[in-house]
Design an enzyme around this catalytic site. Structure first.
Site, PDB file in Angstrom:
ATOM      1  N   ASP A   1       0.805  -1.105   0.040  1.00  0.00           N
ATOM      2  CA  ASP A   1       0.141   0.055   0.075  1.00  0.00           C
ATOM      3  C   ASP A   1       0.841   1.310   0.132  1.00  0.00           C
ATOM      4  O   ASP A   1       0.316   2.259   0.677  1.00  0.00           O
ATOM      5  CB  ASP A   1      -1.088   0.056   1.140  1.00  0.00           C
ATOM      6  CG  ASP A   1      -1.827  -1.288   1.276  1.00  0.00           C
ATOM      7  OD1 ASP A   1      -2.324  -1.645   0.068  1.00  0.00           O
ATOM      8  OD2 ASP A   1      -2.336  -1.680   2.342  1.00  0.00           O
TER       9      ASP A   1
ATOM     10  N   LYS B   1       2.132   2.220  -5.205  1.00  0.00           N
ATOM     11  CA  LYS B   1       2.426   1.770  -6.335  1.00  0.00           C
ATOM     12  C   LYS B   1       1.758   1.789  -7.379  1.00  0.00           C
ATOM     13  O   LYS B   1       1.915   2.120  -8.384  1.00  0.00           O
ATOM     14  CB  LYS B   1       2.724   0.128  -6.314  1.00  0.00           C
ATOM     15  CG  LYS B   1       3.610  -0.210  -5.132  1.00  0.00           C
ATOM     16  CD  LYS B   1       4.013  -1.907  -4.966  1.00  0.00           C
ATOM     17  CE  LYS B   1       2.476  -2.662  -4.348  1.00  0.00           C
ATOM     18  NZ  LYS B   1       2.245  -2.041  -2.671  1.00  0.00           N
TER      19      LYS B   1
ATOM     20  N   GLY C   1      -4.527  -4.391  -3.822  1.00  0.00           N
ATOM     21  CA  GLY C   1      -5.521  -3.336  -4.184  1.00  0.00           C
ATOM     22  C   GLY C   1      -4.864  -2.031  -4.517  1.00  0.00           C
ATOM     23  O   GLY C   1      -4.081  -1.186  -3.560  1.00  0.00           O
ATOM     24  N   HIS C   2      -4.588  -1.808  -5.892  1.00  0.00           N
ATOM     25  CA  HIS C   2      -3.938  -0.611  -6.421  1.00  0.00           C
ATOM     26  C   HIS C   2      -4.671   0.531  -6.831  1.00  0.00           C
ATOM     27  O   HIS C   2      -5.292   0.261  -7.670  1.00  0.00           O
ATOM     28  CB  HIS C   2      -2.988  -1.281  -7.656  1.00  0.00           C
ATOM     29  CG  HIS C   2      -1.914  -2.186  -7.043  1.00  0.00           C
ATOM     30  ND1 HIS C   2      -1.025  -2.523  -7.795  1.00  0.00           N
ATOM     31  CD2 HIS C   2      -1.761  -2.612  -5.854  1.00  0.00           C
ATOM     32  CE1 HIS C   2      -0.374  -3.546  -7.283  1.00  0.00           C
ATOM     33  NE2 HIS C   2      -0.614  -3.451  -5.926  1.00  0.00           N
TER      34      HIS C   2
ATOM     35  N   GLN D   1       1.977  -6.019  -3.116  1.00  0.00           N
ATOM     36  CA  GLN D   1       2.554  -6.076  -1.596  1.00  0.00           C
ATOM     37  C   GLN D   1       3.883  -5.352  -1.557  1.00  0.00           C
ATOM     38  O   GLN D   1       3.858  -4.289  -2.369  1.00  0.00           O
ATOM     39  CB  GLN D   1       2.526  -7.451  -1.119  1.00  0.00           C
ATOM     40  CG  GLN D   1       1.524  -8.398  -1.050  1.00  0.00           C
ATOM     41  CD  GLN D   1       0.689  -8.777  -2.534  1.00  0.00           C
ATOM     42  OE1 GLN D   1       1.654  -9.700  -3.369  1.00  0.00           O
ATOM     43  NE2 GLN D   1      -0.372  -8.616  -2.849  1.00  0.00           N
TER      44      GLN D   1
HETATM   45  P1  GDP Z   1      -0.615   0.352  -3.391  1.00  0.00           P
HETATM   46  O1  GDP Z   1      -1.212  -0.945  -3.215  1.00  0.00           O
HETATM   47  O2  GDP Z   1       0.939   0.302  -3.283  1.00  0.00           O
HETATM   48  O3  GDP Z   1      -1.087   0.621  -4.976  1.00  0.00           O
HETATM   49  O4  GDP Z   1      -1.410   1.478  -2.724  1.00  0.00           O
HETATM   50  P2  GDP Z   1      -2.965   1.517  -2.149  1.00  0.00           P
HETATM   51  O5  GDP Z   1      -3.588   1.772  -3.377  1.00  0.00           O
HETATM   52  O6  GDP Z   1      -3.359   0.330  -1.535  1.00  0.00           O
HETATM   53  O7  GDP Z   1      -3.039   2.614  -1.115  1.00  0.00           O
HETATM   54  C1  GDP Z   1      -2.271   3.893  -1.179  1.00  0.00           C
HETATM   55  C2  GDP Z   1      -3.426   4.706  -0.878  1.00  0.00           C
HETATM   56  O8  GDP Z   1      -2.750   6.121  -0.803  1.00  0.00           O
HETATM   57  C3  GDP Z   1      -4.523   5.069  -2.179  1.00  0.00           C
HETATM   58  O9  GDP Z   1      -5.795   5.456  -1.621  1.00  0.00           O
HETATM   59  C4  GDP Z   1      -3.996   6.340  -2.762  1.00  0.00           C
HETATM   60  O10 GDP Z   1      -4.935   6.931  -3.564  1.00  0.00           O
HETATM   61  C5  GDP Z   1      -3.086   6.982  -1.988  1.00  0.00           C
HETATM   62  N1  GDP Z   1      -2.152   7.733  -2.382  1.00  0.00           N
HETATM   63  C6  GDP Z   1      -1.057   7.619  -3.246  1.00  0.00           C
HETATM   64  N2  GDP Z   1      -0.135   8.491  -3.358  1.00  0.00           N
HETATM   65  C7  GDP Z   1      -0.593   9.383  -2.445  1.00  0.00           C
HETATM   66  C8  GDP Z   1       0.020  10.724  -2.002  1.00  0.00           C
HETATM   67  O11 GDP Z   1       1.082  10.937  -2.495  1.00  0.00           O
HETATM   68  N3  GDP Z   1      -0.732  11.399  -1.149  1.00  0.00           N
HETATM   69  C9  GDP Z   1      -1.883  10.814  -0.542  1.00  0.00           C
HETATM   70  N4  GDP Z   1      -2.488  11.689   0.352  1.00  0.00           N
HETATM   71  N5  GDP Z   1      -2.512   9.923  -0.946  1.00  0.00           N
HETATM   72  C10 GDP Z   1      -1.790   9.088  -1.851  1.00  0.00           C
HETATM   73  P1  IMO Z   2      -0.775  -3.873  -2.244  1.00  0.00           P
HETATM   74  O1  IMO Z   2      -0.696  -4.911  -3.737  1.00  0.00           O
HETATM   75  C1  IMO Z   2      -0.946  -4.497   1.807  1.00  0.00           C
HETATM   76  C2  IMO Z   2      -0.984  -8.772   3.781  1.00  0.00           C
HETATM   77  C3  IMO Z   2      -2.290  -9.013   4.591  1.00  0.00           C
HETATM   78  C4  IMO Z   2      -1.533  -9.908   5.512  1.00  0.00           C
HETATM   79  C5  IMO Z   2      -0.536 -10.775   4.616  1.00  0.00           C
HETATM   80  C6  IMO Z   2      -0.824 -11.838   4.068  1.00  0.00           C
HETATM   81  O2  IMO Z   2      -2.044  -3.437  -2.400  1.00  0.00           O
HETATM   82  O3  IMO Z   2       0.223  -3.487  -1.801  1.00  0.00           O
HETATM   83  P2  IMO Z   2      -2.469 -12.656   2.038  1.00  0.00           P
HETATM   84  O4  IMO Z   2      -3.963 -12.276   1.511  1.00  0.00           O
HETATM   85  O5  IMO Z   2      -1.338 -12.324   0.996  1.00  0.00           O
HETATM   86  O6  IMO Z   2      -2.484 -14.157   2.463  1.00  0.00           O
HETATM   87  O7  IMO Z   2      -2.262 -11.709   3.226  1.00  0.00           O
HETATM   88  O8  IMO Z   2      -0.298  -9.679   3.686  1.00  0.00           O
HETATM   89  N1  IMO Z   2      -1.229  -8.040   2.252  1.00  0.00           N
HETATM   90  C7  IMO Z   2      -1.223  -6.775   2.065  1.00  0.00           C
HETATM   91  N2  IMO Z   2      -0.923  -5.665   2.648  1.00  0.00           N
HETATM   92  N3  IMO Z   2      -1.162  -4.499   0.747  1.00  0.00           N
HETATM   93  C8  IMO Z   2      -1.115  -5.520   0.041  1.00  0.00           C
HETATM   94  O9  IMO Z   2      -1.083  -5.353  -1.493  1.00  0.00           O
HETATM   95  C9  IMO Z   2      -1.266  -6.866   0.708  1.00  0.00           C
HETATM   96  N4  IMO Z   2      -1.482  -8.240   0.327  1.00  0.00           N
HETATM   97  C10 IMO Z   2      -1.368  -8.723   1.271  1.00  0.00           C
HETATM   98  O10 IMO Z   2      -2.824  -8.048   5.000  1.00  0.00           O
HETATM   99  O11 IMO Z   2      -0.838  -9.248   6.564  1.00  0.00           O
HETATM  100 MG    MG Z   3      -2.797  -1.717  -1.831  1.00  0.00          MG
END
Ligand code: GDP
Ligand code: IMO
Ligand code: MG
Length: 429
Positions: A13, A16, A40-41, A230
């Site tokens: 999270d 990416k 979840g991207h 991840q």
């Molecule tokens: P990912 O799994 O690495 O793609 O990241 P996620 O989407 O799970 O979580 C990142 C969260 O931060 C999302 O809600 C994005 O919209 C948000 N986000 C990404 N870059 C920024 C930033 O520079 N500032 C803020 N405030 N939010 C951001």
């Molecule tokens: P993105 O790509 C954050 C965490 C779960 C749990 C552990 C194992 O959005 O960054 P799993 O479902 O893989 O068996 O869970 O890994 N986890 C993540 N945490 N971002 C993710 O993906 C994750 N994918 C798995 O919360 O702790």
């Molecule tokens: Mg994510």
């Protein structure tokens, strides 16, 4: 040509998806190399927001080809829903997607097993996203998994039934009733019927030997970006085992997850948040249990993009970041969410740990061992909003200093800075 990589340096999270989407115009092909719908991207653009789980984050750009590589595990139901949503933004998305025949399928029984094993672990649960990730990769390594290519074979139903029957025997040993089990709001049997429909529909997408497609694309001079899911601290080998996911989230995963030779890897963009978060269980040295942690969660909207669970929050851990940079050979750092720190006058970073009264500057084998305490250094914050900055020259001096401080400690330049969820707020340094 070489393949550039974007991957997470923390516990996932890091942002990416946002960064891949922002850099996509520079590439011909975006390719996911591991993980599955546990990811979840999030991508935000023109007041729209979309969360991708399986499809690469280049899919919103109409001239880009997107590949789901052999290292990925796919749930056809989730993929189908996601593709329908994507098509509302990019109607030709199906034509811009290729799936590796070697990618493994997440079966409904894998999702049930995930829930069954987590329940059995009780308080020691991993905090899995319950998307069936560990059981699917287990079957892959047990050499009895079902692959995308199998969907085209007449023995498919037999393979499916045999594997499911075998797992049902195991489930029978646990305190777990498959007939009572609900997956994404549906009883198991109904989800299974939906799964078969989605698996059939999936055949509308091109299946290919994507390793060959990628190899030929490189020879033709096409540019490729590999997208990780991840983060490094969730890697099956280098994360805090067993509180990890079940794939290699690190740069080496690009080679095995797409069929790319190590000497074909170009730039490695390591994405990190300006602080730290984690969802699920497991050690987190800089986790804050106080008001500051609550503020980070609130200001950063720190709720999981896949499960909606609140993310645990803490200060930036430079010890862990250095480790992640080392493991991945990061050439370029990408810092996201620095805007969230805009409410603090003083920031902290952990530059070393205290373990059993000794100071250590490396990540120990067991992060939950003994009395591991982060040792913090304070640095002035910028104490102002930076999320509407239009030009990089406008960033406050304290933010510049925070960037320099991290670069000095980690010894890699921060070359991209993200200051809001929106695609536009992405700056090259
Ligand atoms: P990912 O799994 O690495 O793609 O990241 P996620 O989407 O799970 O979580 C990142 C969260 O931060 C999302 O809600 C994005 O919209 C948000 N986000 C990404 N870059 C920024 C930033 O520079 N500032 C803020 N405030 N939010 C951001
Ligand atoms: P993105 O790509 C954050 C965490 C779960 C749990 C552990 C194992 O959005 O960054 P799993 O479902 O893989 O068996 O869970 O890994 N986890 C993540 N945490 N971002 C993710 O993906 C994750 N994918 C798995 O919360 O702790
Ligand atoms: Mg994510």
């Amino acid at each position: 040509m070489k393949v550039d990589v974007i991957l997470g340096l923390q516990w996932g999270d890091e942002g990416k998806g946002k960064i891949v989407d922002a850099l996509t115009p520079q590439y011909d092909i975006i390719a996911r190399f591991q993980g599955g719908p546990n990811a979840g991207h999030t991508i935000e653009f023109n007041d729209n927001k979309i969360v991708l789980h399986t499809i690469p984050s280049g899919i919103l750009h109409k001239n880009t080809m997107n590949i789901i590589g052999n290292g990925v595990v796919i749930d056809p139901v989730i993929l189908q829903k996601e593709l329908e949503l994507v098509k509302t933004f990019n109607p030709t998305a199906t034509n811009h997607l290729i799936i590796s025949k070697r990618a493994h399928l997440i079966l409904p029984i894998h999702r049930a097993l995930d829930a069954c094993y987590e329940k059995a672990k009780g308080a020691a649960k991993i905090g899995s996203t319950l998307k069936g990730i560990a059981p699917t990769y287990s079957d892959k390594y047990n050499r009895r998994g079902i692959r995308v290519g199998d969907l085209l074979h007449k023995e498919f139903a037999q393979k499916y039934n045999e594997l499911t029957a075998d797992h049902l025997k195991i489930i029978g040993l646990y305190d777990f009733d498959i007939n009572e089990h609900i997956i994404d709001g549906l009883p198991y049997k109904e989800y299974e019927a939906l799964w078969f429909e989605a698996a059939e529909k999936m055949k509308e997408i091109r299946f290919a030997d994507t390793e060959i497609y990628i190899h030929e694309a490189l020879n033709e001079g096409k540019s490729i970006l590999a997208e990780g899911a991840q983060g490094t601290l969730l890697d099956i080998d280098f994360g805090a085992y067993p509180f990890v996911t079940s794939s290699n989230t690190i740069c080496a995963g690009v080679c095995s997850g797409l069929g790319i030779a190590p000497n074909k890897i170009g730039k490695v963009y390591g994405v990190f948040k300006a602080y730290c978060t984690r969802v699920g269980s497991g050690p987190f040295p800089t986790e804050l249990f106080d008001k500051t942690g609550e503020i980070l969660q609130k200001e950063g909207h720190e709720f999981g993009a896949t499960t909606g669970r609140p993310r645990r929050c803490g200060w930036l851990d430079l010890v862990a970041l250095k480790y992640a940079v080392m493991i991945n050979g990061v050439t370029d750092l990408v810092m996201t969410k620095a805007d969230v720190l805009g409410i603090f006058g003083t920031l902290k970073t952990a530059n070393s740990y205290k373990l059993n009264n000794q100071t250590i500057s490396y990540l120990p084998y067991d992060l939950s061992e003994g009395s591991l305490e982060p040792v913090y250094e304070e640095i002035a914050g910028w104490n102002q909003n930076v999320d509407s900055i239009k030009d990089i020259s406008e960033i406050p001096l304290e933010l510049k200093n925070y960037i320099k401080f991290i670069e000095k400690n980690v010894n890699v330049p921060i070359s991209v800075l993200s200051l809001s969820p929106d695609r536009k707020q992405t700056f090259k340094l």
